[in-house]
Structures are given as structure tokens and as C-alpha cells.
Design a protein around this motif. Sequence first.
Motif, PDB file in Angstrom:
ATOM      1  N   GLN B  23      -7.989   4.396   2.286  1.00 54.96           N
ATOM      2  CA  GLN B  23      -7.497   3.142   2.871  1.00 54.96           C
ATOM      3  C   GLN B  23      -6.165   2.736   2.243  1.00 54.96           C
ATOM      4  O   GLN B  23      -5.294   2.182   2.921  1.00 54.96           O
ATOM      5  N   THR B 130      -4.880  14.132   2.831  1.00 48.88           N
ATOM      6  CA  THR B 130      -6.112  13.417   3.148  1.00 48.88           C
ATOM      7  C   THR B 130      -6.961  14.247   4.100  1.00 48.88           C
ATOM      8  O   THR B 130      -6.452  14.733   5.109  1.00 48.88           O
ATOM      9  N   GLY B 138     -11.270   5.828   5.734  1.00 45.36           N
ATOM     10  CA  GLY B 138     -10.265   4.828   5.371  1.00 45.36           C
ATOM     11  C   GLY B 138     -10.120   3.776   6.451  1.00 45.36           C
ATOM     12  O   GLY B 138     -10.064   2.574   6.172  1.00 45.36           O
TER      13      GLY B 138
END
Lengths: 231, 254
Positions: B23, B130, B138
Motif C-alpha cells: 500500500q 511488487t 495493497g
Amino acid sequence: MTASVAMHLSDGVLDAPTSLLFGAIAAVWLTLAAARGRIDIDDRTAPLAGLLAAFLFAMQLLNFPVLPGVSGHLYGGALAAILLGPWVGSLCLSVVVVIQALLFADGGLTALGANVTNMALLGTAAGFVVALAARGVARRSRAGLLSVAFLAGLVSTVAASAGFVVEYAIGGQADVSLGGLAGVVIGVHAVIGIGEGVITALAVGAIARVRPDLIYLVRTSEARQPAAVAS
Amino acid sequence: MSGGHATVLHRPGDSPVHLLPPQVKLLAAFAAVLGVVATPREAFWAFGIDLLVVLAVWSVAGVPLGWFARRAVIETPFVLLAVVLPFVSGGPRMDVLGLAVSADGLLAGWNILAKGTLGVLIALTLAATTQPRDLVLGLQRLRAPGWFITIATLMLRYVDVIAGELRRMRIARISRGDDPRFLWQLGAAARGAGTLFLRSYERGERVHRAMLARGWAGHMPAGSAAPVGALRWVAGGSPALVIATVWAVAAWPG
């Protein structure tokens, strides 16, 4: 079929306020679609929508050569609208567009709102409006269904590209003649839209032979619940 | 028909950038690109500093330069627009290498080139560091709507399965004498798309029932997320903060 010219907008084509404006438009529209979509699909049946989004994603991965050196892929706005309805269709396509931006850097992050608006919302809505207006024709005969699907595919592609022209008119960076820009962008996408229309029509036709009950557009209202709920 | 996106961009690693909660990375990436886009196009120096910030993040993440360069070509269609703009824009003309081009169009072309490139590089940085699953996690922690999370999770889980089905259908077709070429392959491919829709729908029903049998109640479990300390937010957000500062300085009137 879509050469991604005006489809996945990159960063810097639109200014920051316009990018934010279309982010807000996309968010409001999607909230509405999620609320209305619950008639067709609820939280419990959302996994089905996930598989259908995966189908649309896979269809966009399918590149085929159009001319030597030029390849295109289905964009799927009208296909989603005809098969899944305007609400669930736009929800699934918007997930595809957002995930493509995050996973593949396909389309700018600040242009995400504009891209979702054009492809997931405008294109799907335009395709569905056309299909809905001609629903009587689509129900009458197989040829009718195929022509309606073709027209919806064509119109949805042109509508998505027209969205780009409007966005560029609001927040574009250079002082180009808008008439000229609209002519080029919409002209190119009208040609691309023919391919999109042909694929949409053939795909819908193939489904209509086997499971016409799954096609949202021609389904009767009492059969509108997804089969998964009935079990 | 090989997919342009067949390989996911994620590059596994254990650098501080990789380990940052998703996030934080998502917010930082969006803020950074917004800062780049908002920067006035005449502030040439600002984009230089932005590029240095991106390079610094790469060196921390340990992802080689060439990797990004090869993947940044996704932007090419818009480079075309950047090249055309100086010639089709209105306004005062100026001479560049003997060609009369629009000064405004030249700046606009530069604007798309600089911001588009930086935008792609920042997005690629996010994608490279990621995992796809973490990106959705996220988004979930940033309070994206439940329907979005459910659809995105299942889509990512099954897109390879369905793309694989597409590949097998094509091989089956070819092994039965089909010869996909030019426009004639359109018919078979489109009918294949119809079949694929039916298979996806039926698979969706099966998956849904299997999930119900295992206690599916309508939303994806978020997992146990340790709260992110202020220090990590600051560390993860620092590149975006620098870019925002550059924007503020460049956009300062006078």
C-alpha cells in the motif's frame, strides 16, 4: 481489434487537473455500476465475475497480425456489454484496465481515470445502448443478432476513441486543431472498429448456438439470475 | 498470437524496495507520477531531478537499468504523438534544423515524451518490485471496494489458466489441419473466443460452488497485516516527496 494508439493513454498527454477530473468521473461511474450491477451479481456471486474478467483479460492477450508488422487484439467493450450487461461488463473491464496499468505499465497511472472512462465505461455503455436499441432485431433471427453485435463492436470502439478526443479538448497539451485530431483518431478507430465488430459478432454467434441463455442482451428477464444462484 | 504481456514484470528480490508494504508503494507511485505530470513543462531541470530520483530507487531495488529500458518501449505509440505534434500544432513557428515547427507543439511533444517516459519508468518500478498478488492486497488495504478486490484476485488467479486454455485450443486447431494466417484466422479465433467464454463461465460456476462449500461469505480475507510504522511510510514515500518538492519549486509563481 485495437492498436493501442488512443486507447491506453500514457502520462503527460493530459494535464494534472484533467487527469484527476476523469479519475473522479470513473470512480463515481464505477460506484453506480457496482450498485446497479448487484441486480445481476452480488458479493456472493462475484467470483463468477472474476472468471469473466479473466476471460476478457485473456482475450486482450490474444494478439493476431492484421497486416505485416501490425498486430491487434480484441478490446472487448461491446462483447462484455452484450454477454454480461452494461454494469457487470464495465466492472469486469475496469478491473482489467486497472490491473494492466499496475502490472504491465500499460497506460499511465495518472491517465488511469481517463483510460477506465474510455474503455471500461464509455465503450461498454455505447456498445450496450446500440445493442439495446436493436434488441428486437437481435432476438428475431441469428443474422439479426450477428449484425447487432457487429454494430455494437464498431460503435464501442469509436466511442472509446471519441472519449480521448473529448479529454484532449479539455486538458490536452498542444494547440492542435480539434477537428483534425477528431478526424484522425475517430477515422483510425472506425477502421479498427470493423475488426472489433467482426470478432464480437462471430464470438456472440458461437455462444448463441450453444448457450443462448447466457447472453445478457437476449435473455428474458426471469432468466436473468446467474445460473450459479439457482443452485 | 503470442501475448505481448505473457510474462509478468515482477522481478523477485529482497531489497528494501521489494519489502516495502504494497500500500505504501502504490500510494508513493501514484503521488510521484502525479507530481511529474503537474510539473510545468518549461522546467526542464525538474525532470532531470525526477529521473535522478527514479535512478536512486532502482539502485536501492537492485534492478538493472537495461531491464527498464527494454520494457519502456510499451510507451512507443505516444512517442509518435510527441514527434507529430510540433508539425501539426498552431502558434508561432521556429526553425529547428531547417524545418519550420510550432514552438508550442515542440514543447507539447517534449511534455508528452518527458512525462510519459517518467510515468512508465515509475510504473515499471512498482511492477518490478511488487508481486501481482501483493498489488491487489495493497489496493485492499487502501480500501478499494470489495467487488474490485474479489474480481481482481480471481482474475489474476485464473488468467493464466484461461490463457493456457486458449493456447491449447489453438494447438488443437492446428493439429487438425487449420492454418492460421492473415485475416482468415479471424473466424476461427473469434469462434474460439465464444467457446472460451462458455468454458470460463462454466469454470466460474464451479469455482464459485467450490468456494461456497469452503465457507465463502462474500469478501476476500485481508490477511493479518501488521500496521505500517510512520518511519516506513516516510522512507517509502520519500522519492514521491522529493518529486512533489521539485514540482512545488518549479510551479512556484515568479
